[in-house]
Design a protein around this motif. Structure first.
Motif, mmCIF file in Angstrom:
data_model
loop_
_atom_site.group_PDB
_atom_site.id
_atom_site.type_symbol
_atom_site.label_atom_id
_atom_site.label_comp_id
_atom_site.label_asym_id
_atom_site.label_seq_id
_atom_site.Cartn_x
_atom_site.Cartn_y
_atom_site.Cartn_z
ATOM 1 N N UNK A 187 0.824 -1.207 0.000
ATOM 2 C CA UNK A 187 0.000 0.000 0.000
ATOM 3 C C UNK A 187 0.859 1.258 0.000
ATOM 4 N N UNK A 188 1.928 1.234 0.760
ATOM 5 C CA UNK A 188 2.808 2.404 0.801
ATOM 6 C C UNK A 188 3.459 2.632 -0.561
ATOM 7 N N UNK A 189 3.893 1.557 -1.195
ATOM 8 C CA UNK A 189 4.513 1.693 -2.513
ATOM 9 C C UNK A 189 3.502 2.211 -3.535
ATOM 10 N N UNK A 190 2.284 1.680 -3.466
ATOM 11 C CA UNK A 190 1.248 2.135 -4.397
ATOM 12 C C UNK A 190 0.917 3.602 -4.150
ATOM 13 N N UNK B 256 -4.770 5.016 -0.004
ATOM 14 C CA UNK B 256 -4.480 5.013 1.434
ATOM 15 C C UNK B 256 -5.751 4.806 2.248
ATOM 16 N N UNK B 257 -6.839 5.500 1.861
ATOM 17 C CA UNK B 257 -8.107 5.352 2.596
ATOM 18 C C UNK B 257 -8.639 3.929 2.433
ATOM 19 N N UNK B 258 -8.581 3.429 1.187
ATOM 20 C CA UNK B 258 -9.060 2.067 0.937
ATOM 21 C C UNK B 258 -8.246 1.057 1.735
ATOM 22 N N UNK B 259 -6.926 1.237 1.733
ATOM 23 C CA UNK B 259 -6.061 0.304 2.476
ATOM 24 C C UNK B 259 -6.324 0.344 3.961
ATOM 25 N N UNK C 169 -2.392 -2.788 15.243
ATOM 26 C CA UNK C 169 -1.740 -1.726 16.032
ATOM 27 C C UNK C 169 -0.224 -1.807 15.883
ATOM 28 N N UNK C 170 0.319 -3.028 15.938
ATOM 29 C CA UNK C 170 1.777 -3.206 15.830
ATOM 30 C C UNK C 170 2.287 -2.713 14.473
ATOM 31 N N UNK C 171 1.625 -3.113 13.401
ATOM 32 C CA UNK C 171 2.080 -2.718 12.058
ATOM 33 C C UNK C 171 1.911 -1.209 11.857
ATOM 34 N N UNK C 172 0.845 -0.651 12.399
ATOM 35 C CA UNK C 172 0.655 0.801 12.278
ATOM 36 C C UNK C 172 1.758 1.557 13.001
ATOM 37 N N UNK C 173 2.074 1.125 14.215
ATOM 38 C CA UNK C 173 3.158 1.782 14.960
ATOM 39 C C UNK C 173 4.495 1.644 14.224
ATOM 40 N N UNK C 174 4.732 0.460 13.679
ATOM 41 C CA UNK C 174 5.980 0.231 12.944
ATOM 42 C C UNK C 174 6.072 1.142 11.722
ATOM 43 N N UNK C 175 4.948 1.277 11.007
ATOM 44 C CA UNK C 175 4.942 2.139 9.826
ATOM 45 C C UNK C 175 5.199 3.591 10.182
ATOM 46 N N UNK C 176 4.545 4.062 11.232
ATOM 47 C CA UNK C 176 4.760 5.450 11.661
ATOM 48 C C UNK C 176 6.211 5.650 12.100
ATOM 49 N N UNK C 177 6.750 4.659 12.798
ATOM 50 C CA UNK C 177 8.138 4.771 13.272
ATOM 51 C C UNK C 177 9.115 4.871 12.099
ATOM 52 N N UNK C 178 8.866 4.108 11.037
ATOM 53 C CA UNK C 178 9.794 4.149 9.899
ATOM 54 C C UNK C 178 9.738 5.499 9.179
ATOM 55 N N UNK C 179 8.600 6.202 9.289
ATOM 56 C CA UNK C 179 8.504 7.522 8.650
ATOM 57 C C UNK C 179 9.319 8.581 9.380
#
Length: 505
Positions: free
Chosen positions: A350-353, A366-369, A389-399
């Protein structure tokens, strides 16, 4: 200028017709090449102007070159040398035919004269290029708004505007058999390590390839360790960042056709630093660095810790939390490792798209994902709420990692660490972490240890790693980058109230 194509060095002929015939053969079926011959003058005083339409400024060419030449031809007086007639500020001569072809392809106009064994090369600029704009990938709240463009000369000029010193050296190279891309190596003489400069020159001259279309091509040719996931050069679109790196003793590589400038040597800690750290007060800069270090840990280890603890080490969790996770995962058909991998891969896709699609469509994706992953997947019993929750936190952390290439490295390394955690628990994660630490300790960027400051330990550099000390305390350049001209400013510049204010207080 270093060129890798024309080694035989044919010469410019005294005969104008011979030069034109040779050029017409060289540029056969090149409809954009213009040959402007003189008319109405004796053959022994003829000349020809050659240029490529679209990449020269034809208005300047007409005003500075054609108009004076036509005026001289109309007067009936033959000029032995046409150079004094041309009013262009940038004019040079060459008798090397290969250099003439390179110059024409590089956007310069060439004038050949009957009886002259040299061609005049005139630079009139031109061509449509993007103007100087704010960098899209390195936005700041406080700091300059100008960014590099695709024009290498504009980019080097932006650096000259900031570093007005004759010690700033710019050495030119031409790389790419077909593209003949202009490349410039910039460094501060007397500050940059001469051994490093010699080494980067050697690596640049060693490149043999048909084309250079972006600085990423060069990065993979000159880095120390080709198989390391960590970047050993970093790039920027910001002139202020490049100037700051040059002032610390590093070199920069400018490539024509791209706004991204390569810089080295680098250390791991620079990947967690942003130019804005040095523009805000040091308290803010230090806080932001601690925040990035904390989120770097989350981005790298959080999914692995979740998988290993929920699979092998449930006794480490508080009872209520354990029961909550168990209840959420009760109907999930996959083990925690597979569930986490599904979510991480979906998130990365989703991030790549979102990045590749146009902005309007990217927001829709992004909204659909978010709806599919955050709600539908949980309701369908494919994944559990805790892993969202874990994947969301990880994604925010990588940003939060400022350097995009370093953030990608962390995203890649997260997967093997997670797999090791899923297969062997925390013991597997310890093994993966040890391998990572050993690799980082062995890694070099143009001979500089990647963990310089911490390993090997250098007390004087900690003030710009874990914290950002005030500017008046950074009186010396980093020892790991250069041993020359280390004094950046006189010591003892700490600000203080005037003495009479103290006495009144």
């Amino acid at each position: 200028m270093t060129s890798i194509r024309h080694t035989a060095k044919p010469r410019v002929s005294r005969e104008l017709d011979e030069n034109m015939t040779r050029l017409q053969v060289t540029f056969d079926r090149c409809a954009d090449v213009v040959f402007r011959m003189t008319e109405g003058v004796p053959a022994e005083h003829g000349y020809c102007l050659v240029y490529i339409s679209g990449i020269v400024d034809t208005a300047r060419l007409g005003e500075e070159v054609l108009r004076p030449l036509l005026a001289a031809a109309g007067s009936g007086e033959a000029a032995a040398d046409l150079a004094p007639l041309i009013t262009s500020a940038e004019l040079s001569r060459t008798s090397d035919y290969g250099s003439v072809v390179d110059a024409i392809l590089g956007g310069r106009a060439a004038v050949f004269c009957q009886g002259q064994e040299e061609a005049l090369l005139i630079s009139t600029g031109g061509g449509t290029r993007r103007s100087v704009q704010e960098p899209a990938t390195e936005a700041v709240v406080r700091g300059p708004r100008e960014g590099f463009t695709e024009d290498i000369h504009v980019n080097t000029a932006l650096i000259r505007f900031k570093i007005k010193s004759p010690d700033l050296k710019l050495e030119a190279f031409t790389l790419g058999e077909q593209t003949r891309t202009g490349v410039m190596l910039a460094y501060l003489e007397g500050t940059a390590d001469p051994e490093v400069i010699r080494e980067v020159k050697r690596r640049l001259e060693h490149i043999r390839i048909d084309g250079i279309l972006e600085s990423g091509y060069i990065e993979e040719f000159i880095e120390d360790e080709a198989f390391s996931p960590f970047p050993q050069l970093h790039y920027t679109e910001r002139p202020d960042t490049a100037a700051a790196q040059l002032l610390e003793g590093r070199f920069a590589v400018f490539v024509d056709g791209t706004p991204f400038v390569l810089m080295a040597p680098v250390t791991f800690w620079e990947m967690l630093q942003a130019s804005e750290d040095y523009y805000e007060r040091y308290f803010i800069g230090t806080l932001l660095r601690w925040l990035r270090l904390g989120f770097l840990f989350f981005a790298l280890f959080l999914p692995g810790i979740y998988v290993s603890v929920t699979t092998y080490h449930q006794d480490m969790l508080p009872t209520n939390l354990l029961l909550s996770i168990a209840a959420a995962r009760e109907s999930i058909p996959f083990p925690a490792l597979i569930e986490t991998l599904i979510m991480e891969v979906a998130f990365e896709a989703l991030r790549e798209a979102g990045i590749r699609l146009p902005k309007t469509l990217g927001q829709a994706v992004s909204i659909l994902g978010a709806l599919v992953i955050g709600q539908a997947a949980v309701q369908a019993g494919i994944v559990s709420a805790p892993i969202v929750i874990i994947v969301s936190l990880t994604g925010i952390a990588s940003f939060t990692i400022p350097r995009f290439n370093a953030a990608i490295s962390i995203r890649i390394l997260r997967f093997p660490i997670m797999i090791m955690g899923g297969l062997f628990g925390l013991f597997g994660m310890v093994i993966a972490t040890l391998w990572l630490a050993v690799h980082l300790c062995q890694l070099r960027s143009f001979g500089v240890p990647y963990l310089s400051g911490m390993a090997p330990y250098q007390k004087g550099e900690l003030g710009d790693i874990l914290v950002r000390v005030p500017w008046w305390r950074m009186s010396r350049r980093p020892l790991s980058i250069t041993g020359l001209n280390r004094k950046r400013m006189p010591a003892g510049q700490r600000p203080a109230p005037p003495p009479h204010s103290r006495s009144k207080g």
